[in-house]
Design a protein around this motif. Sequence first.
Motif, PDB file in Angstrom:
ATOM      1  N   ARG A  90       1.458  11.927  -5.168  1.00  0.00           N
ATOM      2  CA  ARG A  90       0.417  11.188  -4.434  1.00  0.00           C
ATOM      3  C   ARG A  90      -0.228  12.088  -3.377  1.00  0.00           C
ATOM      4  O   ARG A  90      -0.055  11.877  -2.168  1.00  0.00           O
ATOM      5  CB  ARG A  90       1.005   9.934  -3.797  1.00  0.00           C
ATOM      6  N   PRO A  91      -0.974  13.092  -3.822  1.00  0.00           N
ATOM      7  CA  PRO A  91      -1.652  13.966  -2.857  1.00  0.00           C
ATOM      8  C   PRO A  91      -2.905  13.309  -2.296  1.00  0.00           C
ATOM      9  O   PRO A  91      -3.420  12.327  -2.847  1.00  0.00           O
ATOM     10  CB  PRO A  91      -1.999  15.201  -3.701  1.00  0.00           C
ATOM     11  N   ALA A  92      -3.397  13.850  -1.195  1.00  0.00           N
ATOM     12  CA  ALA A  92      -4.624  13.357  -0.566  1.00  0.00           C
ATOM     13  C   ALA A  92      -5.289  14.512   0.167  1.00  0.00           C
ATOM     14  O   ALA A  92      -4.672  15.549   0.423  1.00  0.00           O
ATOM     15  CB  ALA A  92      -4.320  12.215   0.398  1.00  0.00           C
ATOM     16  N   ILE A  93      -6.557  14.333   0.499  1.00  0.00           N
ATOM     17  CA  ILE A  93      -7.305  15.324   1.267  1.00  0.00           C
ATOM     18  C   ILE A  93      -7.574  14.754   2.651  1.00  0.00           C
ATOM     19  O   ILE A  93      -8.176  13.683   2.780  1.00  0.00           O
ATOM     20  CB  ILE A  93      -8.636  15.678   0.582  1.00  0.00           C
ATOM     21  N   LEU A  94      -7.124  15.451   3.694  1.00  0.00           N
ATOM     22  CA  LEU A  94      -7.415  15.041   5.066  1.00  0.00           C
ATOM     23  C   LEU A  94      -8.855  15.399   5.368  1.00  0.00           C
ATOM     24  O   LEU A  94      -9.246  16.573   5.316  1.00  0.00           O
ATOM     25  CB  LEU A  94      -6.470  15.749   6.045  1.00  0.00           C
ATOM     26  N   LYS A 104     -13.624  13.286 -11.795  1.00  0.00           N
ATOM     27  CA  LYS A 104     -13.703  13.036 -10.361  1.00  0.00           C
ATOM     28  C   LYS A 104     -12.481  13.628  -9.665  1.00  0.00           C
ATOM     29  O   LYS A 104     -11.454  13.888 -10.299  1.00  0.00           O
ATOM     30  CB  LYS A 104     -13.772  11.537 -10.077  1.00  0.00           C
ATOM     31  N   ILE A 105     -12.585  13.831  -8.367  1.00  0.00           N
ATOM     32  CA  ILE A 105     -11.432  14.288  -7.584  1.00  0.00           C
ATOM     33  C   ILE A 105     -10.327  13.237  -7.721  1.00  0.00           C
ATOM     34  O   ILE A 105     -10.540  12.065  -7.385  1.00  0.00           O
ATOM     35  CB  ILE A 105     -11.815  14.469  -6.103  1.00  0.00           C
ATOM     36  N   PRO A 106      -9.152  13.615  -8.208  1.00  0.00           N
ATOM     37  CA  PRO A 106      -8.101  12.637  -8.532  1.00  0.00           C
ATOM     38  C   PRO A 106      -7.207  12.256  -7.354  1.00  0.00           C
ATOM     39  O   PRO A 106      -6.029  11.962  -7.531  1.00  0.00           O
ATOM     40  CB  PRO A 106      -7.304  13.361  -9.614  1.00  0.00           C
ATOM     41  N   MET A 107      -7.755  12.297  -6.162  1.00  0.00           N
ATOM     42  CA  MET A 107      -6.969  11.971  -4.974  1.00  0.00           C
ATOM     43  C   MET A 107      -7.906  11.417  -3.908  1.00  0.00           C
ATOM     44  O   MET A 107      -9.099  11.744  -3.895  1.00  0.00           O
ATOM     45  CB  MET A 107      -6.217  13.204  -4.459  1.00  0.00           C
ATOM     46  N   PRO A 108      -7.412  10.569  -3.026  1.00  0.00           N
ATOM     47  CA  PRO A 108      -8.278   9.973  -2.005  1.00  0.00           C
ATOM     48  C   PRO A 108      -8.544  10.919  -0.840  1.00  0.00           C
ATOM     49  O   PRO A 108      -7.836  11.903  -0.638  1.00  0.00           O
ATOM     50  CB  PRO A 108      -7.464   8.764  -1.531  1.00  0.00           C
ATOM     51  N   LEU A 109      -9.586  10.607  -0.079  1.00  0.00           N
ATOM     52  CA  LEU A 109      -9.811  11.239   1.211  1.00  0.00           C
ATOM     53  C   LEU A 109      -9.136  10.374   2.270  1.00  0.00           C
ATOM     54  O   LEU A 109      -9.170   9.146   2.190  1.00  0.00           O
ATOM     55  CB  LEU A 109     -11.302  11.348   1.536  1.00  0.00           C
ATOM     56  N   VAL A 110      -8.514  11.015   3.251  1.00  0.00           N
ATOM     57  CA  VAL A 110      -7.869  10.303   4.357  1.00  0.00           C
ATOM     58  C   VAL A 110      -8.541  10.701   5.655  1.00  0.00           C
ATOM     59  O   VAL A 110      -8.594  11.888   6.000  1.00  0.00           O
ATOM     60  CB  VAL A 110      -6.359  10.622   4.428  1.00  0.00           C
ATOM     61  N   HIS A 111      -9.075   9.724   6.370  1.00  0.00           N
ATOM     62  CA  HIS A 111      -9.705   9.991   7.657  1.00  0.00           C
ATOM     63  C   HIS A 111      -8.998   9.196   8.739  1.00  0.00           C
ATOM     64  O   HIS A 111      -8.789   7.990   8.589  1.00  0.00           O
ATOM     65  CB  HIS A 111     -11.185   9.599   7.629  1.00  0.00           C
ATOM     66  N   ILE A 112      -8.612   9.875   9.812  1.00  0.00           N
ATOM     67  CA  ILE A 112      -8.006   9.198  10.958  1.00  0.00           C
ATOM     68  C   ILE A 112      -9.104   8.931  11.966  1.00  0.00           C
ATOM     69  O   ILE A 112      -9.621   9.850  12.605  1.00  0.00           O
ATOM     70  CB  ILE A 112      -6.869  10.036  11.575  1.00  0.00           C
ATOM     71  N   ASP A 113      -9.451   7.663  12.098  1.00  0.00           N
ATOM     72  CA  ASP A 113     -10.553   7.233  12.956  1.00  0.00           C
ATOM     73  C   ASP A 113     -10.023   6.941  14.356  1.00  0.00           C
ATOM     74  O   ASP A 113      -9.272   5.996  14.561  1.00  0.00           O
ATOM     75  CB  ASP A 113     -11.205   5.990  12.363  1.00  0.00           C
ATOM     76  N   GLY A 152     -17.718   8.920  -5.302  1.00  0.00           N
ATOM     77  CA  GLY A 152     -17.135   7.792  -6.020  1.00  0.00           C
ATOM     78  C   GLY A 152     -15.622   7.797  -6.000  1.00  0.00           C
ATOM     79  O   GLY A 152     -14.977   7.446  -6.995  1.00  0.00           O
ATOM     80  N   ILE A 153     -15.024   8.202  -4.870  1.00  0.00           N
ATOM     81  CA  ILE A 153     -13.566   8.244  -4.766  1.00  0.00           C
ATOM     82  C   ILE A 153     -13.089   7.354  -3.631  1.00  0.00           C
ATOM     83  O   ILE A 153     -13.886   6.854  -2.836  1.00  0.00           O
ATOM     84  CB  ILE A 153     -13.055   9.690  -4.550  1.00  0.00           C
ATOM     85  N   GLN A 154     -11.777   7.177  -3.560  1.00  0.00           N
ATOM     86  CA  GLN A 154     -11.196   6.280  -2.560  1.00  0.00           C
ATOM     87  C   GLN A 154     -11.183   6.928  -1.182  1.00  0.00           C
ATOM     88  O   GLN A 154     -10.946   8.131  -1.040  1.00  0.00           O
ATOM     89  CB  GLN A 154      -9.768   5.918  -2.964  1.00  0.00           C
ATOM     90  N   LEU A 155     -11.439   6.116  -0.170  1.00  0.00           N
ATOM     91  CA  LEU A 155     -11.319   6.549   1.222  1.00  0.00           C
ATOM     92  C   LEU A 155     -10.249   5.707   1.903  1.00  0.00           C
ATOM     93  O   LEU A 155     -10.307   4.477   1.871  1.00  0.00           O
ATOM     94  CB  LEU A 155     -12.657   6.384   1.962  1.00  0.00           C
ATOM     95  N   ILE A 156      -9.271   6.376   2.498  1.00  0.00           N
ATOM     96  CA  ILE A 156      -8.228   5.705   3.277  1.00  0.00           C
ATOM     97  C   ILE A 156      -8.482   6.020   4.746  1.00  0.00           C
ATOM     98  O   ILE A 156      -8.590   7.191   5.131  1.00  0.00           O
ATOM     99  CB  ILE A 156      -6.824   6.183   2.872  1.00  0.00           C
ATOM    100  N   LEU A 161      -1.768   9.127  11.874  1.00  0.00           N
ATOM    101  CA  LEU A 161      -1.686   9.965  10.680  1.00  0.00           C
ATOM    102  C   LEU A 161      -0.349   9.783   9.969  1.00  0.00           C
ATOM    103  O   LEU A 161      -0.299   9.564   8.752  1.00  0.00           O
ATOM    104  CB  LEU A 161      -1.894  11.430  11.047  1.00  0.00           C
ATOM    105  N   LEU A 162       0.747   9.855  10.721  1.00  0.00           N
ATOM    106  CA  LEU A 162       2.065   9.725  10.104  1.00  0.00           C
ATOM    107  C   LEU A 162       2.265   8.331   9.514  1.00  0.00           C
ATOM    108  O   LEU A 162       2.860   8.179   8.440  1.00  0.00           O
ATOM    109  CB  LEU A 162       3.157  10.035  11.129  1.00  0.00           C
TER     110      LEU A 162
END
Length: 302
Positions: A30-34, A56-65, A85-89, A120-121
Motif C-alpha cells: 500500500r504505497p502512497a505519494i506524499l 494511471k498512477i497505482p497509488m494515492p496522493l497524500v496531503h497533510i492539510d 484521475g487518482i485518489q487523494l487522501i 501524518l502518522l
Amino acid sequence: MHNKYYLNHLQELESEAIYVIREVAAQFDRPAILFSGGKDSIVVTHLARKAFWPAKIPMPLVHIDTGHNFSETIEFRDKLVAELGIQLIVGSVQESIDKGRAVEERGINATRNELQIVSLLDTIEENKIDAAMGGARRDEEKARAKERFFSHRDEFGQWDPKNQRPELWNIFNGRKRMGEHFRVFPISNWTEMDVWNYILHENLDIPSLYFAHHREAIYRDGTWLPNSEFLVLREGEKIELKYMRFRTLGDITITGGIESDADTLEKIVMEVSASRSTERGMRSDDKRSDTSMEDRKKQGYF
C-alpha cells in the motif's frame, strides 16, 4: 559495433528515480505519494506518471492539510488530482487539534508545521500505508543528507539516522515488521538546479507562487513573510507591497519569499543558477535551532 546509447545528466536522474518508484510498487502493498503541492512533490508525481504510463498512477496522493496553506497550493492540488484521475487522501491538522491529538502552538512565532507529524502518522496508520514516497533531496538540508532512498521507520513512525540499512549499488531492502513503514525519496540525488531544469525541460505546470508576483509582505528575520490572517505583527513591522516569489512552499506562516522579477521558468533557472543561498534558508521553521529538521524527522516528520 559502437554503442550510441547515451543518457544526459537529467535523463540519468530521471531513470534512477523511475527505477526507485517501480521498486516501491513491486516491494510494498500500500504505497502512497506524499504531496505538498511544491515543486519536488510535483516532480515525483510526474515521474510516477511516467513510470506506469499508459496506466494511471497505482497509488494515492497524500496531503497533510495544516489549515494554513496558500490557497494557490490547494487549488493546484485539486486541479492536478482531477487531471490524473487518482485518489487523494487528506490528513487534517485541525482535526488532530479538535481530537486532542495535537496542541496548537501559541505566541508570535507559532506555526502548525510540527503538528503535521501527528496528522501524518495517523493518516499513514489509518490507511495502512507501508511506503510513503516524498520529494526530499539530500542537498536541501543536512538532516536530509543522511537519508537513504529507502528510509526505515519503526512502529512509532520514528527515524533513527544511526541505524539505516546499507544500499549497495541499486539494491533496496524494503523488509519490515508489522506496524513499521518506509519513507522513500526517489529524487534524493537531485539538486534544486536539477529540479528546475527538469521542470523546464518537461514544461511542467507549477503553482503560480513560484513565479514573481505582487504580494503584501513584511520583512522579518532576513526574509519576506507573506501577509495573511495568521500573521501577527511585531512592534515596528509594517506591511509592504513587494514583487516577489517563493523558492520553496510550506505553510503561509513560515514560508519566506524573495524579491524577484523571475516570472518565467527560464528566468527562474537563471536566478537559481546565480543564487548563493539555499532554498530552505527562507523557511523560518528551520531557523528555530541548528538541529530543528533532524529533531522533527526523528519524530516522524516528512
